[in-house]
Scaffold this motif. Sequence first.
Motif, PDB file in Angstrom:
ATOM      1  N   MET A   1       0.838  -1.199   0.000  1.00 57.64           N
ATOM      2  CA  MET A   1       0.000   0.000   0.000  1.00 57.64           C
ATOM      3  C   MET A   1       0.871   1.247   0.000  1.00 57.64           C
ATOM      4  N   LEU A   2       0.489   2.235  -0.797  1.00 55.64           N
ATOM      5  CA  LEU A   2       1.194   3.507  -0.777  1.00 55.64           C
ATOM      6  C   LEU A   2       0.971   4.187   0.568  1.00 55.64           C
ATOM      7  N   THR A   3       2.047   4.602   1.210  1.00 59.19           N
ATOM      8  CA  THR A   3       1.893   5.205   2.535  1.00 59.19           C
ATOM      9  C   THR A   3       1.377   6.637   2.455  1.00 59.19           C
ATOM     10  N   SER A   4       1.762   7.359   1.418  1.00 58.20           N
ATOM     11  CA  SER A   4       1.309   8.747   1.261  1.00 58.20           C
ATOM     12  C   SER A   4       0.917   8.992  -0.194  1.00 58.20           C
ATOM     13  N   PRO A   5      -0.182   8.400  -0.632  1.00 63.25           N
ATOM     14  CA  PRO A   5      -0.564   8.547  -2.040  1.00 63.25           C
ATOM     15  C   PRO A   5      -0.974   9.973  -2.358  1.00 63.25           C
ATOM     16  N   LYS A   6      -0.712  10.369  -3.587  1.00 63.43           N
ATOM     17  CA  LYS A   6      -1.165  11.659  -4.085  1.00 63.43           C
ATOM     18  C   LYS A   6      -2.482  11.428  -4.817  1.00 63.43           C
ATOM     19  N   ILE A   7      -3.491  12.191  -4.434  1.00 60.20           N
ATOM     20  CA  ILE A   7      -4.854  11.969  -4.931  1.00 60.20           C
ATOM     21  C   ILE A   7      -5.355  13.219  -5.627  1.00 60.20           C
ATOM     22  N   ALA A   8      -6.057  13.022  -6.719  1.00 57.03           N
ATOM     23  CA  ALA A   8      -6.691  14.117  -7.443  1.00 57.03           C
ATOM     24  C   ALA A   8      -8.203  14.025  -7.270  1.00 57.03           C
ATOM     25  N   ILE A   9      -8.829  15.149  -6.955  1.00 56.24           N
ATOM     26  CA  ILE A   9     -10.290  15.252  -6.944  1.00 56.24           C
ATOM     27  C   ILE A   9     -10.686  16.008  -8.207  1.00 56.24           C
ATOM     28  N   ALA A  10     -11.351  15.325  -9.112  1.00 61.11           N
ATOM     29  CA  ALA A  10     -11.774  15.945 -10.366  1.00 61.11           C
ATOM     30  C   ALA A  10     -13.153  16.576 -10.160  1.00 61.11           C
ATOM     31  N   GLN A  11     -13.152  17.809  -9.684  1.00 63.62           N
ATOM     32  CA  GLN A  11     -14.390  18.575  -9.492  1.00 63.62           C
ATOM     33  C   GLN A  11     -14.665  19.321 -10.808  1.00 63.62           C
ATOM     34  N   ILE A 244      -5.395  18.604  -6.111  1.00 60.83           N
ATOM     35  CA  ILE A 244      -4.420  17.527  -5.925  1.00 60.83           C
ATOM     36  C   ILE A 244      -3.766  17.679  -4.560  1.00 60.83           C
ATOM     37  N   PHE A 245      -3.708  16.583  -3.830  1.00 61.17           N
ATOM     38  CA  PHE A 245      -3.179  16.624  -2.472  1.00 61.17           C
ATOM     39  C   PHE A 245      -2.560  15.291  -2.108  1.00 61.17           C
ATOM     40  N   THR A 246      -1.737  15.315  -1.090  1.00 61.19           N
ATOM     41  CA  THR A 246      -1.176  14.090  -0.517  1.00 61.19           C
ATOM     42  C   THR A 246      -2.053  13.672   0.649  1.00 61.19           C
ATOM     43  N   LEU A 247      -2.487  12.417   0.645  1.00 60.74           N
ATOM     44  CA  LEU A 247      -3.430  11.951   1.654  1.00 60.74           C
ATOM     45  C   LEU A 247      -2.885  12.186   3.060  1.00 60.74           C
ATOM     46  N   GLY A 248      -3.704  12.845   3.880  1.00 62.90           N
ATOM     47  CA  GLY A 248      -3.326  13.156   5.251  1.00 62.90           C
ATOM     48  C   GLY A 248      -2.882  14.587   5.453  1.00 62.90           C
TER      49      GLY A 248
END
Length: 257
Positions: A1-11, A244-248
């Motif tokens: 599992m990625l410990t600090s995944p980068k996530i995009a919210i496509a709003q 776009i953010f890093t989870l946490g």
Amino acid sequence: MLTSPKIAIAQIAMHWTTAENTASIERAMNFASSKGAQVCGFSELAVTGFHREIGREARANLVRPAVERIRALAAHLSLGVAVGAPTFGSDRTKFNTHLLIDEQGMITAEVPKRGLTDPEATFFARGSIRPVGSIQGLRCSAVICREVTDLDHVRSELPPGTVDLIFVPGALRQDPDTPRTDPPEYVRDIQRLAAATRAYVVHTNWPNALNRPEESVDAGGSVVANPDGEVLFRLPMQESGIGIFTLGERTFSWHPQ
């Protein structure tokens, strides 16, 4: 599992046709990947749009090729995707479903919406399961739109320790028939969901309304909450773009689209 995944919210803005929405989804996926995102979340019925022409657009000959294009691009980019699309039962029933697609382009879970409004229930069948799928090694599920108000039921399906990340796709907004609050009640529902399941919650809200454009005034503002039920941030209201953010983390970069 990625410990600090980068996530995009496509709003990103809703369009009237599956072709337009799918093209927007593909552009958002390419952009998210170019910024280093490993997961990209989209809203409820992102493939078709959620509007009065849903009967015209929610057809297998339109939706299935669109989903295949999204899956192929996900595999090409090694990008996990959570995206809303109609799915079709063997008895001609249709479901309002959130698809969890992993970085190899495989659908790891199909989460059908149970909490339909009365108008939605004239077209879609009610879901009865809330499966968990893997995206980038994260255990993920979805709670679609106003299902966030049915906390006891969701908590029974996703008890603490079951999932790492819950997507909440929808068109949530202030209830116009109640006094305005800050934060709105739906944000508090998202906070309660995160705390009850001990999971991160990533809300992906539509930034515009097509049936009643005046409702766009309270659209957007997608929310991210941590497993303690704390809001980490909210995206801009009434704006189409990609966050776009890093989870946490509490910060994000905003890219208007």
